[in-house]
Design a protein around this motif. Structure first.
Motif, PDB file in Angstrom:
ATOM      1  N   LEU A 246      19.038 -10.505  30.837  1.00  0.00           N
ATOM      2  CA  LEU A 246      18.235 -10.728  32.243  1.00  0.00           C
ATOM      3  C   LEU A 246      16.667  -9.962  32.301  1.00  0.00           C
ATOM      4  N   GLU A 247      16.177  -9.724  31.663  1.00  0.00           N
ATOM      5  CA  GLU A 247      14.975 -10.055  31.169  1.00  0.00           C
ATOM      6  C   GLU A 247      14.555 -10.783  31.409  1.00  0.00           C
ATOM      7  N   TRP A 248      14.841 -11.453  29.861  1.00  0.00           N
ATOM      8  CA  TRP A 248      14.128 -11.985  29.472  1.00  0.00           C
ATOM      9  C   TRP A 248      13.769 -13.537  30.553  1.00  0.00           C
ATOM     10  N   PRO A 249      15.051 -13.882  31.104  1.00  0.00           N
ATOM     11  CA  PRO A 249      14.994 -14.863  31.980  1.00  0.00           C
ATOM     12  C   PRO A 249      14.169 -14.732  33.027  1.00  0.00           C
ATOM     13  N   HIS A 250      14.282 -13.283  33.513  1.00  0.00           N
ATOM     14  CA  HIS A 250      13.095 -13.517  34.911  1.00  0.00           C
ATOM     15  C   HIS A 250      11.888 -12.949  34.468  1.00  0.00           C
ATOM     16  N   ALA A 251      11.188 -13.691  33.101  1.00  0.00           N
ATOM     17  CA  ALA A 251      10.191 -13.170  33.255  1.00  0.00           C
ATOM     18  C   ALA A 251      10.240 -14.187  32.431  1.00  0.00           C
ATOM     19  N   LEU A 252      10.393 -15.437  32.189  1.00  0.00           N
ATOM     20  CA  LEU A 252       9.679 -16.983  32.400  1.00  0.00           C
ATOM     21  C   LEU A 252       9.202 -17.547  33.347  1.00  0.00           C
ATOM     22  N   PRO A 253       9.235 -17.276  34.734  1.00  0.00           N
ATOM     23  CA  PRO A 253       8.200 -18.017  35.170  1.00  0.00           C
ATOM     24  C   PRO A 253       7.190 -17.196  35.109  1.00  0.00           C
ATOM     25  N   ALA A 254       7.133 -16.110  35.052  1.00  0.00           N
ATOM     26  CA  ALA A 254       5.345 -15.479  34.405  1.00  0.00           C
ATOM     27  C   ALA A 254       4.673 -15.833  33.064  1.00  0.00           C
ATOM     28  N   VAL A 255       5.899 -15.960  33.010  1.00  0.00           N
ATOM     29  CA  VAL A 255       5.315 -16.213  30.532  1.00  0.00           C
ATOM     30  C   VAL A 255       4.960 -17.852  30.614  1.00  0.00           C
ATOM     31  N   PHE A 256       5.417 -18.644  31.881  1.00  0.00           N
ATOM     32  CA  PHE A 256       4.447 -19.981  31.996  1.00  0.00           C
ATOM     33  C   PHE A 256       3.554 -20.207  32.864  1.00  0.00           C
ATOM     34  N   SER A 257       3.372 -19.349  33.159  1.00  0.00           N
ATOM     35  CA  SER A 257       1.916 -19.166  34.018  1.00  0.00           C
ATOM     36  C   SER A 257       0.814 -18.665  33.065  1.00  0.00           C
ATOM     37  N   GLY A 258       1.757 -17.503  31.969  1.00  0.00           N
ATOM     38  CA  GLY A 258       0.151 -17.427  30.492  1.00  0.00           C
ATOM     39  C   GLY A 258       0.167 -18.823  30.025  1.00  0.00           C
ATOM     40  N   LEU A 259       1.455 -19.071  29.681  1.00  0.00           N
ATOM     41  CA  LEU A 259       1.426 -20.290  28.329  1.00  0.00           C
ATOM     42  C   LEU A 259       0.830 -21.691  28.991  1.00  0.00           C
ATOM     43  N   LYS A 260       0.358 -22.123  30.153  1.00  0.00           N
ATOM     44  CA  LYS A 260      -0.799 -22.376  31.037  1.00  0.00           C
ATOM     45  C   LYS A 260      -1.911 -22.307  30.771  1.00  0.00           C
ATOM     46  N   ILE A 261      -1.801 -20.638  31.104  1.00  0.00           N
ATOM     47  CA  ILE A 261      -3.128 -21.099  30.905  1.00  0.00           C
ATOM     48  C   ILE A 261      -4.375 -20.626  29.329  1.00  0.00           C
ATOM     49  N   SER A 262      -2.932 -20.575  28.482  1.00  0.00           N
ATOM     50  CA  SER A 262      -3.525 -20.913  27.552  1.00  0.00           C
ATOM     51  C   SER A 262      -3.215 -21.598  26.650  1.00  0.00           C
ATOM     52  N   ALA A 263      -2.483 -22.884  27.408  1.00  0.00           N
ATOM     53  CA  ALA A 263      -3.142 -23.802  27.111  1.00  0.00           C
ATOM     54  C   ALA A 263      -3.880 -24.997  27.401  1.00  0.00           C
ATOM     55  N   THR A 264      -4.882 -24.774  28.050  1.00  0.00           N
ATOM     56  CA  THR A 264      -6.061 -24.987  28.790  1.00  0.00           C
ATOM     57  C   THR A 264      -7.384 -24.061  28.032  1.00  0.00           C
ATOM     58  N   TYR A 265      -6.889 -22.859  27.161  1.00  0.00           N
ATOM     59  CA  TYR A 265      -7.717 -22.312  26.667  1.00  0.00           C
ATOM     60  C   TYR A 265      -7.537 -22.240  24.826  1.00  0.00           C
ATOM     61  N   SER A 266      -6.929 -23.174  24.919  1.00  0.00           N
ATOM     62  CA  SER A 266      -6.887 -23.606  23.537  1.00  0.00           C
ATOM     63  C   SER A 266      -7.642 -24.643  23.289  1.00  0.00           C
ATOM     64  N   MET A 267      -7.607 -25.687  23.633  1.00  0.00           N
ATOM     65  CA  MET A 267      -8.747 -26.303  23.789  1.00  0.00           C
ATOM     66  C   MET A 267     -10.339 -25.986  23.959  1.00  0.00           C
ATOM     67  N   LEU A 268     -10.866 -25.180  24.710  1.00  0.00           N
ATOM     68  CA  LEU A 268     -11.891 -24.720  24.648  1.00  0.00           C
ATOM     69  C   LEU A 268     -11.831 -23.752  23.204  1.00  0.00           C
ATOM     70  N   GLY A 269     -11.052 -23.433  22.524  1.00  0.00           N
ATOM     71  CA  GLY A 269     -11.041 -22.280  21.307  1.00  0.00           C
ATOM     72  C   GLY A 269     -11.433 -23.496  19.812  1.00  0.00           C
ATOM     73  N   ALA A 270     -10.145 -23.835  20.009  1.00  0.00           N
ATOM     74  CA  ALA A 270     -10.574 -25.389  19.471  1.00  0.00           C
ATOM     75  C   ALA A 270     -11.970 -25.756  18.790  1.00  0.00           C
ATOM     76  N   VAL A 271     -12.761 -26.558  20.319  1.00  0.00           N
ATOM     77  CA  VAL A 271     -14.026 -26.439  20.798  1.00  0.00           C
ATOM     78  C   VAL A 271     -14.950 -25.423  19.515  1.00  0.00           C
ATOM     79  N   ILE A 272     -14.342 -24.464  19.986  1.00  0.00           N
ATOM     80  CA  ILE A 272     -16.007 -23.005  19.221  1.00  0.00           C
ATOM     81  C   ILE A 272     -15.858 -23.396  17.859  1.00  0.00           C
ATOM     82  N   SER A 273     -13.898 -23.772  17.740  1.00  0.00           N
ATOM     83  CA  SER A 273     -13.423 -22.958  15.952  1.00  0.00           C
ATOM     84  C   SER A 273     -14.548 -24.134  15.189  1.00  0.00           C
ATOM     85  N   GLU A 274     -14.612 -25.901  15.983  1.00  0.00           N
ATOM     86  CA  GLU A 274     -15.427 -26.207  15.198  1.00  0.00           C
ATOM     87  C   GLU A 274     -16.619 -26.415  15.192  1.00  0.00           C
ATOM     88  N   TRP A 275     -16.812 -24.795  15.574  1.00  0.00           N
ATOM     89  CA  TRP A 275     -18.608 -24.806  15.225  1.00  0.00           C
ATOM     90  C   TRP A 275     -18.513 -24.127  13.938  1.00  0.00           C
TER      91      TRP A 275
END
Length: 253
Positions: A167-196
């Protein structure tokens, strides 16, 4: 496809207009190339320097994907533990919020001192920028489970584990994917910063070398590629979301 064309032509038209204004302004004002290159100069550099730039791009993509997977896994695990153990959530949640008030770029020198110039500090940087959006989004999704359905399952004799998994996990999936989409964009920024922090190759290294030699057109090429890669990561997560969360759209019809 037709609906995308109808909705998407306006931002494309605005982008083309901005590029025309940019190109015209640089040429009319005779702006030095090192200060602000024209879009045509950026395009020429992207084409002529593709072979030199390509290894940096692949290195950053690999780093971003690995950091994204680690950060999101830690984020989901953290959200699950905090949700299932309310006492732990009350103690740890304020510390999570506090940890995000320290800019990642400020931690970079400390990570180098503590862990050297290897892969570990880079993974820590990307993990820090990726795990928090997923954690917060998942916690919000768990709390949004309809209380009447939760009550029904408890009346039917469901255990806490069954309640979470079915119940709780299936209903949380839309919110989880919202977080994943934000993290997907942040991952590129984090990768570039880490390369410095001392990488041998990557878009961050490419940008550093380009800026130090006043090759501003190369800096713009790197910025544009970062934006495109972030959009691609975002689009991939969106496609996966549409495939896995079909029930959510049907439920609202």
């Amino acid at each position: 496809m037709s609906s995308f064309i109808k909705k998407g032509w306006k931002p494309v038209a605005v982008l083309i207009l901005l590029l025309i204004i940019w190109e015209s302004a640089v040429r009319l004002m005779d702006v030095p190339k090192w200060l602000l290159p024209a879009p045509s100069a950026i395009w020429k550099e992207a084409v002529s320097g593709f072979e030199q730039f390509y290894p940096h791009v692949t290195s950053t993509i690999g780093l971003a994907i690995l950091g994204f997977l680690i950060g999101c896994s830690i984020g989901l695990a953290t959200a699950t533990v905090l949700h299932l153990l309310p006492g732990v959530r009350e103690a740890v949640y304020p510390l999570l919020i506090l940890s995000q008030n320290v800019p990642t770029i400020v931690l970079a020198p400390l990570l180098v001192i503590w862990f050297g110039f290897g892969m570990l500090p880079k993974m820590i940087v990307i993990t820090l920028v990726c795990f928090f959006p997923v954690t917060i989004a998942a916690l919000g999704g768990f709390r949004n489970t309809p209380p009447e359905m939760k009550h029904y399952m408890l009346m039917a004799g469901a255990s806490k584990t069954q309640l979470f998994a079915k119940l709780e996990w299936p209903h949380a999936l839309p919110a989880v994917f919202s977080g994943l989409k934000i993290s997907a964009t942040y991952s590129m920024l984090g990768a570039v910063i880490s390369e410095w922090l001392g990488a041998k190759k990557g878009i961050g290294v490419y940008m550093t070398l380009a800026s130090s030699s006043f090759r501003t057109e190369r800096v713009f090429v790197a910025i544009i590629v970062i934006m495109i890669l972030s959009l691609c990561f975002f689009g991939i997560i969106t496609v996966v979301e549409r495939y896995l969360v079909k029930w959510n759209g049907k439920e609202g019809q």
